[in-house]
Design an enzyme around this catalytic site. Structure first.
Site, PDB file in Angstrom:
ATOM      1  N   HIS A 159      -0.352   7.921  45.388  1.00 54.77           N
ATOM      2  CA  HIS A 159      -0.321   9.098  46.259  1.00 54.77           C
ATOM      3  C   HIS A 159      -1.001  10.271  45.559  1.00 54.77           C
ATOM      4  O   HIS A 159      -1.358  10.180  44.379  1.00 54.77           O
ATOM      5  CB  HIS A 159       1.107   9.452  46.682  1.00 54.77           C
ATOM      6  CG  HIS A 159       1.924  10.131  45.629  1.00 54.77           C
ATOM      7  ND1 HIS A 159       2.409   9.472  44.523  1.00 54.77           N
ATOM      8  CD2 HIS A 159       2.367  11.412  45.513  1.00 54.77           C
ATOM      9  CE1 HIS A 159       3.110  10.303  43.775  1.00 54.77           C
ATOM     10  NE2 HIS A 159       3.090  11.501  44.339  1.00 54.77           N
ATOM     11  N   HIS A 179      -1.405  14.562  44.648  1.00 61.12           N
ATOM     12  CA  HIS A 179      -0.822  15.887  44.475  1.00 61.12           C
ATOM     13  C   HIS A 179      -1.935  16.892  44.743  1.00 61.12           C
ATOM     14  O   HIS A 179      -2.689  17.243  43.833  1.00 61.12           O
ATOM     15  CB  HIS A 179      -0.277  16.068  43.054  1.00 61.12           C
ATOM     16  CG  HIS A 179       1.045  15.424  42.818  1.00 61.12           C
ATOM     17  ND1 HIS A 179       1.756  15.595  41.640  1.00 61.12           N
ATOM     18  CD2 HIS A 179       1.800  14.610  43.589  1.00 61.12           C
ATOM     19  CE1 HIS A 179       2.894  14.903  41.706  1.00 61.12           C
ATOM     20  NE2 HIS A 179       2.932  14.291  42.870  1.00 61.12           N
ATOM     21  N   ASP A 197       9.283  11.802  42.417  1.00 56.70           N
ATOM     22  CA  ASP A 197       8.411  10.674  42.093  1.00 56.70           C
ATOM     23  C   ASP A 197       9.100   9.725  41.113  1.00 56.70           C
ATOM     24  O   ASP A 197       9.062   8.500  41.279  1.00 56.70           O
ATOM     25  CB  ASP A 197       7.100  11.168  41.468  1.00 56.70           C
ATOM     26  CG  ASP A 197       6.200  11.872  42.458  1.00 56.70           C
ATOM     27  OD1 ASP A 197       6.349  11.646  43.676  1.00 56.70           O
ATOM     28  OD2 ASP A 197       5.338  12.654  42.019  1.00 56.70           O
ATOM     29  N   CYS A 243      22.261  15.520  49.633  1.00 55.03           N
ATOM     30  CA  CYS A 243      23.704  15.616  49.373  1.00 55.03           C
ATOM     31  C   CYS A 243      24.363  14.247  49.201  1.00 55.03           C
ATOM     32  O   CYS A 243      25.260  14.086  48.373  1.00 55.03           O
ATOM     33  CB  CYS A 243      24.395  16.433  50.470  1.00 55.03           C
ATOM     34  SG  CYS A 243      24.270  15.768  52.138  1.00 55.03           S
ATOM     35  N   HIS A 301      26.692  17.709  56.263  1.00 49.31           N
ATOM     36  CA  HIS A 301      26.646  17.944  54.821  1.00 49.31           C
ATOM     37  C   HIS A 301      27.898  17.365  54.179  1.00 49.31           C
ATOM     38  O   HIS A 301      28.968  17.331  54.799  1.00 49.31           O
ATOM     39  CB  HIS A 301      26.559  19.452  54.541  1.00 49.31           C
ATOM     40  CG  HIS A 301      26.478  19.799  53.091  1.00 49.31           C
ATOM     41  ND1 HIS A 301      25.447  19.390  52.281  1.00 49.31           N
ATOM     42  CD2 HIS A 301      27.316  20.532  52.301  1.00 49.31           C
ATOM     43  CE1 HIS A 301      25.643  19.846  51.060  1.00 49.31           C
ATOM     44  NE2 HIS A 301      26.771  20.544  51.041  1.00 49.31           N
ATOM     45  N   HIS A 360      27.799  20.009  45.224  1.00 47.54           N
ATOM     46  CA  HIS A 360      27.038  19.640  46.416  1.00 47.54           C
ATOM     47  C   HIS A 360      25.579  20.038  46.267  1.00 47.54           C
ATOM     48  O   HIS A 360      25.177  20.675  45.291  1.00 47.54           O
ATOM     49  CB  HIS A 360      27.658  20.257  47.678  1.00 47.54           C
ATOM     50  CG  HIS A 360      27.618  21.757  47.735  1.00 47.54           C
ATOM     51  ND1 HIS A 360      27.571  22.459  48.916  1.00 47.54           N
ATOM     52  CD2 HIS A 360      27.616  22.711  46.767  1.00 47.54           C
ATOM     53  CE1 HIS A 360      27.551  23.756  48.671  1.00 47.54           C
ATOM     54  NE2 HIS A 360      27.578  23.939  47.384  1.00 47.54           N
TER      55      HIS A 360
END
Length: 235
Positions: free
Chosen positions: A67, A69, A80, A125, A194, A205
């Site tokens: 991929h 950048h 990544d 989360c 969430h 969290h």
């Protein structure tokens, strides 16, 4: 024409979006297979089209992920590194402007619990819950397949449906929270979108617009909490 040159041309065509593709072994020769990037949000910069993945797998052996950048140097990001571990394949990264290359190989990388950048389906989360349970309680929780985008998830949050199947039971209103209990919350949405972990009066969290953190279980977070769950095998 080498596979790297073909991947670079693909990255330049896709710029300023991230390009993505697969490196194949076809009859002993390396071949670059360009894939469609299904990502429509900055939360995740590339998502390989599953149909393209299947087509590539039918052509040859998938030996690496490639991929670009477009803005940053071709050094692996935290997402990544995590995805590289999950794929169990080398990852190659190219910057379409500088034409420089970088790479990442699976080496057992595990991100820190605190200070993670939020990336949908990789470090979100639920990923934080899974990693904390594995690190602190030696419990491996199921990694539920999420919708492609967080926007799709918000249309139909899945936490309530998945909780029982993951080994959790809902707490009764009179049951006191214990360390490791899950708090399912509604954050700027209508459903429970969430999840946080209760630890000594705090919550651990990872909200979409923040780094993962531990903070007091405030009155606002308490109001956001819709359901509380405990892992069924805990004493």
């Amino acid at each position: 024409m080498s596979w790297k040159y073909k991947a670079l041309l693909h990255a330049q065509r896709e710029n300023p979006r991230e390009s993505c593709g697969l490196l194949l072994n076809v009859k002993g020769k390396k071949r670059y297979y360009p894939c469609r990037n299904l990502s429509i949000t900055d939360y995740q910069c590339f998502i390989i089209d599953p149909e393209d993945y299947v087509k590539a797998d039918n052509i040859g052996e998938i030996i690496a992920v490639v991929h670009s950048h477009p803005i940053t140097p071709p050094e692996p990001s935290q997402a990544d590194k995590i995805s590289c571990e999950q794929s169990k394949l080398p990852w190659y990264i190219v910057n379409p402007k500088t034409e420089q290359w970088g790479e990442c190989i699976p080496n057992g990388y595990v991100p820190d619990i605190l200070g993670r950048q939020w990336v949908w389906g990789i470090t979100d989360c639920w990923s934080l819950v899974r990693d904390w349970y594995k690190k602190e309680l030696k419990i491996t929780l199921r990694d539920w397949k999420r919708p492609i985008t967080p926007e799709d998830f918000l249309k139909d949050p899945m936490f309530e449906r998945c909780a029982n199947a993951t080994g959790f039971k809902e707490l009764k209103p009179n049951e006191k929270l214990q360390n490791g209990d899950l708090l399912f919350m509604s954050i700027l949405a209508t459903g429970l979108n969430h999840v946080a972990i209760f630890i000594d009066g705090d919550v651990l969290h990872h909200l979409a617009d923040r780094l993962s953190c531990r903070e007091p279980y405030s009155e606002w977070l308490l109001k956001c909490t819709g359901k509380r769950y405990r892992y069924a095998q805990k004493s």
